[in-house]
Design a protein around this motif. Structure first.
Motif, PDB file in Angstrom:
ATOM      1  N   VAL A  56       0.848  -1.191   0.000  1.00 56.38           N
ATOM      2  CA  VAL A  56       0.000   0.000   0.000  1.00 56.38           C
ATOM      3  C   VAL A  56       0.883   1.240   0.000  1.00 56.38           C
ATOM      4  N   SER A  57       0.602   2.156  -0.910  1.00 54.81           N
ATOM      5  CA  SER A  57       1.303   3.431  -0.929  1.00 54.81           C
ATOM      6  C   SER A  57       0.378   4.533  -0.432  1.00 54.81           C
ATOM      7  N   PRO A  58       0.912   5.519   0.283  1.00 54.08           N
ATOM      8  CA  PRO A  58       0.074   6.640   0.717  1.00 54.08           C
ATOM      9  C   PRO A  58      -0.523   7.375  -0.483  1.00 54.08           C
ATOM     10  N   THR A  59      -1.714   7.919  -0.301  1.00 58.58           N
ATOM     11  CA  THR A  59      -2.352   8.684  -1.373  1.00 58.58           C
ATOM     12  C   THR A  59      -1.431   9.784  -1.873  1.00 58.58           C
ATOM     13  N   LYS A  60      -0.752  10.446  -0.952  1.00 54.37           N
ATOM     14  CA  LYS A  60       0.169  11.527  -1.331  1.00 54.37           C
ATOM     15  C   LYS A  60       1.244  11.017  -2.292  1.00 54.37           C
ATOM     16  N   TRP A  61       1.708   9.810  -2.045  1.00 55.67           N
ATOM     17  CA  TRP A  61       2.749   9.250  -2.914  1.00 55.67           C
ATOM     18  C   TRP A  61       2.203   8.980  -4.307  1.00 55.67           C
ATOM     19  N   HIS A  62       0.984   8.437  -4.414  1.00 54.26           N
ATOM     20  CA  HIS A  62       0.387   8.205  -5.739  1.00 54.26           C
ATOM     21  C   HIS A  62       0.302   9.514  -6.526  1.00 54.26           C
ATOM     22  N   LEU A  63      -0.141  10.580  -5.867  1.00 46.67           N
ATOM     23  CA  LEU A  63      -0.263  11.871  -6.537  1.00 46.67           C
ATOM     24  C   LEU A  63       1.099  12.360  -7.027  1.00 46.67           C
ATOM     25  N   ALA A  64       2.126  12.153  -6.211  1.00 48.81           N
ATOM     26  CA  ALA A  64       3.457  12.634  -6.555  1.00 48.81           C
ATOM     27  C   ALA A  64       4.117  11.758  -7.622  1.00 48.81           C
ATOM     28  N   HIS A  65       4.027  10.436  -7.461  1.00 45.95           N
ATOM     29  CA  HIS A  65       4.711   9.544  -8.403  1.00 45.95           C
ATOM     30  C   HIS A  65       4.132   9.652  -9.804  1.00 45.95           C
ATOM     31  N   SER A  66       2.806   9.716  -9.933  1.00 49.21           N
ATOM     32  CA  SER A  66       2.216   9.829 -11.268  1.00 49.21           C
ATOM     33  C   SER A  66       2.627  11.147 -11.931  1.00 49.21           C
ATOM     34  N   THR A  67       2.927  12.166 -11.120  1.00 49.38           N
ATOM     35  CA  THR A  67       3.437  13.435 -11.636  1.00 49.38           C
ATOM     36  C   THR A  67       4.915  13.299 -11.994  1.00 49.38           C
ATOM     37  N   TRP A  68       5.659  12.625 -11.141  1.00 49.77           N
ATOM     38  CA  TRP A  68       7.072  12.336 -11.408  1.00 49.77           C
ATOM     39  C   TRP A  68       7.248  11.670 -12.765  1.00 49.77           C
ATOM     40  N   PHE A  69       6.337  10.775 -13.132  1.00 52.02           N
ATOM     41  CA  PHE A  69       6.436  10.070 -14.407  1.00 52.02           C
ATOM     42  C   PHE A  69       6.521  11.057 -15.563  1.00 52.02           C
ATOM     43  N   PHE A  70       5.629  12.067 -15.568  1.00 50.67           N
ATOM     44  CA  PHE A  70       5.634  13.043 -16.652  1.00 50.67           C
ATOM     45  C   PHE A  70       6.878  13.925 -16.606  1.00 50.67           C
ATOM     46  N   GLU A  71       7.347  14.229 -15.408  1.00 50.07           N
ATOM     47  CA  GLU A  71       8.542  15.061 -15.323  1.00 50.07           C
ATOM     48  C   GLU A  71       9.785  14.280 -15.760  1.00 50.07           C
ATOM     49  N   ALA A  72       9.925  13.036 -15.277  1.00 52.15           N
ATOM     50  CA  ALA A  72      11.136  12.261 -15.544  1.00 52.15           C
ATOM     51  C   ALA A  72      11.194  11.726 -16.961  1.00 52.15           C
ATOM     52  N   LEU A  73      10.070  11.261 -17.492  1.00 56.62           N
ATOM     53  CA  LEU A  73      10.071  10.543 -18.763  1.00 56.62           C
ATOM     54  C   LEU A  73       9.591  11.376 -19.941  1.00 56.62           C
ATOM     55  N   VAL A  74       9.084  12.575 -19.673  1.00 63.83           N
ATOM     56  CA  VAL A  74       8.662  13.453 -20.769  1.00 63.83           C
ATOM     57  C   VAL A  74       9.414  14.777 -20.713  1.00 63.83           C
ATOM     58  N   LEU A  75       9.169  15.553 -19.671  1.00 61.63           N
ATOM     59  CA  LEU A  75       9.731  16.902 -19.618  1.00 61.63           C
ATOM     60  C   LEU A  75      11.255  16.890 -19.590  1.00 61.63           C
ATOM     61  N   ALA A  76      11.836  16.021 -18.770  1.00 62.78           N
ATOM     62  CA  ALA A  76      13.298  15.977 -18.664  1.00 62.78           C
ATOM     63  C   ALA A  76      13.950  15.460 -19.937  1.00 62.78           C
ATOM     64  N   LYS A  77      13.183  14.749 -20.774  1.00 62.26           N
ATOM     65  CA  LYS A  77      13.715  14.252 -22.045  1.00 62.26           C
ATOM     66  C   LYS A  77      13.509  15.264 -23.175  1.00 62.26           C
ATOM     67  N   ALA A  78      12.567  16.186 -22.992  1.00 59.40           N
ATOM     68  CA  ALA A  78      12.257  17.145 -24.048  1.00 59.40           C
ATOM     69  C   ALA A  78      13.271  18.276 -24.122  1.00 59.40           C
ATOM     70  N   ASP A  79      13.864  18.647 -22.978  1.00 61.43           N
ATOM     71  CA  ASP A  79      14.791  19.776 -22.917  1.00 61.43           C
ATOM     72  C   ASP A  79      16.089  19.340 -22.260  1.00 61.43           C
ATOM     73  N   LYS A  80      17.202  19.517 -22.984  1.00 62.90           N
ATOM     74  CA  LYS A  80      18.499  19.083 -22.456  1.00 62.90           C
ATOM     75  C   LYS A  80      18.865  19.795 -21.157  1.00 62.90           C
ATOM     76  N   GLY A  81      18.498  21.058 -21.042  1.00 63.89           N
ATOM     77  CA  GLY A  81      18.845  21.818 -19.844  1.00 63.89           C
ATOM     78  C   GLY A  81      17.738  21.871 -18.824  1.00 63.89           C
ATOM     79  N   TYR A  82      16.887  20.835 -18.811  1.00 65.20           N
ATOM     80  CA  TYR A  82      15.713  20.852 -17.934  1.00 65.20           C
ATOM     81  C   TYR A  82      16.107  20.948 -16.462  1.00 65.20           C
ATOM     82  N   SER A  83      15.371  21.773 -15.720  1.00 64.50           N
ATOM     83  CA  SER A  83      15.579  21.936 -14.282  1.00 64.50           C
ATOM     84  C   SER A  83      14.399  21.345 -13.531  1.00 64.50           C
ATOM     85  N   TRP A  84      14.663  20.380 -12.654  1.00 60.35           N
ATOM     86  CA  TRP A  84      13.596  19.719 -11.888  1.00 60.35           C
ATOM     87  C   TRP A  84      12.907  20.709 -10.964  1.00 60.35           C
ATOM     88  N   TRP A  85      11.592  20.498 -10.794  1.00 55.56           N
ATOM     89  CA  TRP A  85      10.799  21.326  -9.887  1.00 55.56           C
ATOM     90  C   TRP A  85      11.401  21.298  -8.480  1.00 55.56           C
TER      91      TRP A  85
END
Length: 435
Positions: A56-85
């Protein structure tokens, strides 16, 4: 992952976008992400942080991890100089992608009081804005679009996990909190258990369309299916109670060896969330503690329990290719998450005595097939190769979706998978009768 790696991964996933242009995909993105947050409306802040067991994962973690997916696998791949939130989020909310970097220990997700729930909602808002901005500046030929589509299906998986996990959290609380009041009430109607027969033959299984499919549904291939009959509905609570009363949990001849060990070590005497009060059985639902509805499908049973019940009833659990053959010409209709019911309901009257019902929605149905790759399968390259392929060991396949599954997430070829002792998911039993 390089730009070329992204392109290769998307072809392996058969992940053609579900929509024709970036603007439509942006609208779909907002809609799916908004539904995730709507599932949180019944919760208070304290509910978001509890972890009652390692699965079981905390609800907060589900909200964060599903967001992490878009940041790590889309946004960070789209821009070479990407800066993490937030640079620490790259570690805290990575689930198991070792090729991206280290990740926080799964059984300890519940110890993270910080970042706060408010921080995580701010994180979602910021990444949503960045993702939509990205969609406004790339074209429909971008190799990022299939990854975004995969991310939306990943989000829908976590919508379901959010519900199953908060149910376990509430069931562990002696106050028995209520998530949703509108669950269907008990009924006395139960359809007879009939059978639909299928002849032996060579059939094609696996996804063969042009839309989205996970890599583990590929490639489409030919298999031989012996003759069989499939039960027209799921096994009910009342039928399973007969198994309990016939000492089904006490008879080792009904159980696989590992199942007997799991049952004994975990002290199973009934499905998860069941409890006996005198002569009455109750179970925990997302609508609180209720009397067991004899005509509703039995749920929260492991593969081991499903297999033991089938042996007791002198039937079998179907193979996944037999299940897919039976489901291939059916409409994807049923009791899904969009109904807001979040509980399996009794089977409804069908058009004929051998018409199948409850094949989609209500409960994930255990099959007797181990979760392995299809002939000719090749995992995607890069981090996306970790999505499904590395779990193809010691797990069993389930089919059909549940009352917590978004309807647009399901296909007849969709392969869910869990270890055979898993019980906290909405999983049930459909019988097969080999001829």
């Amino acid at each position: 992952m390089t730009q070329s790696g992204t392109t290769e991964a998307t072809t392996k996933f058969n992940a053609a976008p579900l929509v024709a242009d970036c603007h439509a995909l942006a609208r779909r993105y907002r809609r799916i992400r908004s539904f995730t947050e709507s599932l949180c409306k019944p919760l208070v802040t304290e509910d978001y942080v509890v972890q009652t067991m390692p699965d079981v994962s905390p609800t907060k973690w589900h909200l964060a991890h599903s967001t992490w997916f878009f940041e790590a696998l889309v946004l960070a791949k789209a821009d070479k100089g990407y800066s993490w939130w937030q640079e620490q989020y790259k570690y805290l909310f990575n689930s198991y992608y070792n090729s991206i970097g280290p990740h926080f220990d799964r059984p300890r997700r519940g110890v993270l009081s910080r970042p706060t729930v408010e921080d995580i909602f701010n994180y979602r808002e910021e990444i949503d804005a960045r993702l939509v901005e990205l969609l406004n500046r790339i074209d429909s030929a971008s190799p990022l679009l299939p990854v975004i589509t995969l991310g939306l299906h990943h989000e829908m998986q976590h919508q379901e996990l959010l519900l199953t996990d908060i149910k376990h959290v509430f069931a562990s609380n002696p106050l028995r909190p209520i998530y949703c009041e509108q669950l269907s009430r008990a009924t006395t109607t139960q359809l007879p258990l009939n059978w639909k027969a299928y002849d032996a033959g060579l059939v094609r299984v696996g996804y063969a369309g042009s839309g989205f499919a996970h890599d583990n549904e590929l490639p489409n291939h030919q298999v031989f299916v012996p003759p069989f009959s499939l039960a027209t509905r799921l096994v009910t609570n009342g039928e399973y109670l007969s198994f309990i009363l016939d000492r089904g949990y006490e008879r080792p001849e009904l159980w696989l060896s590992d199942g007997w060990v799991a049952k004994t070590s975990q002290n199973w005497t009934a499905p998860l969330y069941w409890q006996q009060q005198g002569d009455q059985w109750q179970y925990m639902t997302l609508g609180g503690l209720r009397g067991v509805d004899a005509s509703a499908p039995v749920c929260h049973v492991s593969f081991y329990e499903a297999d033991a019940y089938a042996r007791w009833a002198r039937f079998k659990i179907p193979r996944e290719e037999a299940w897919e053959l039976a489901a291939s010409d059916l409409s994807i209709e049923g009791n899904f998450a969009e109904s807001g019911n979040y509980h399996p309901v009794p089977a409804k009257e069908q058009t004929g005595p051998d018409a199948l019902c409850q094949m989609f929605g209500d409960l994930w149905e255990w099959t007797s097939s181990p979760y392995v790759d299809y002939p000719g399968y090749q995992p995607p390259s890069g981090p996306l190769g970790e999505y499904n392929a590395k779990f193809m060991c010691n797990q069993m396949v389930l089919r059909g979706g549940s009352c917590a599954t978004p309807q647009s997430h399901i296909r007849p070829t969709y392969r869910n998978f869990f270890p055979p002792d898993t019980r906290w998911q909405f999983s049930g039993i459909r019988l097969a009768n080999p001829l």
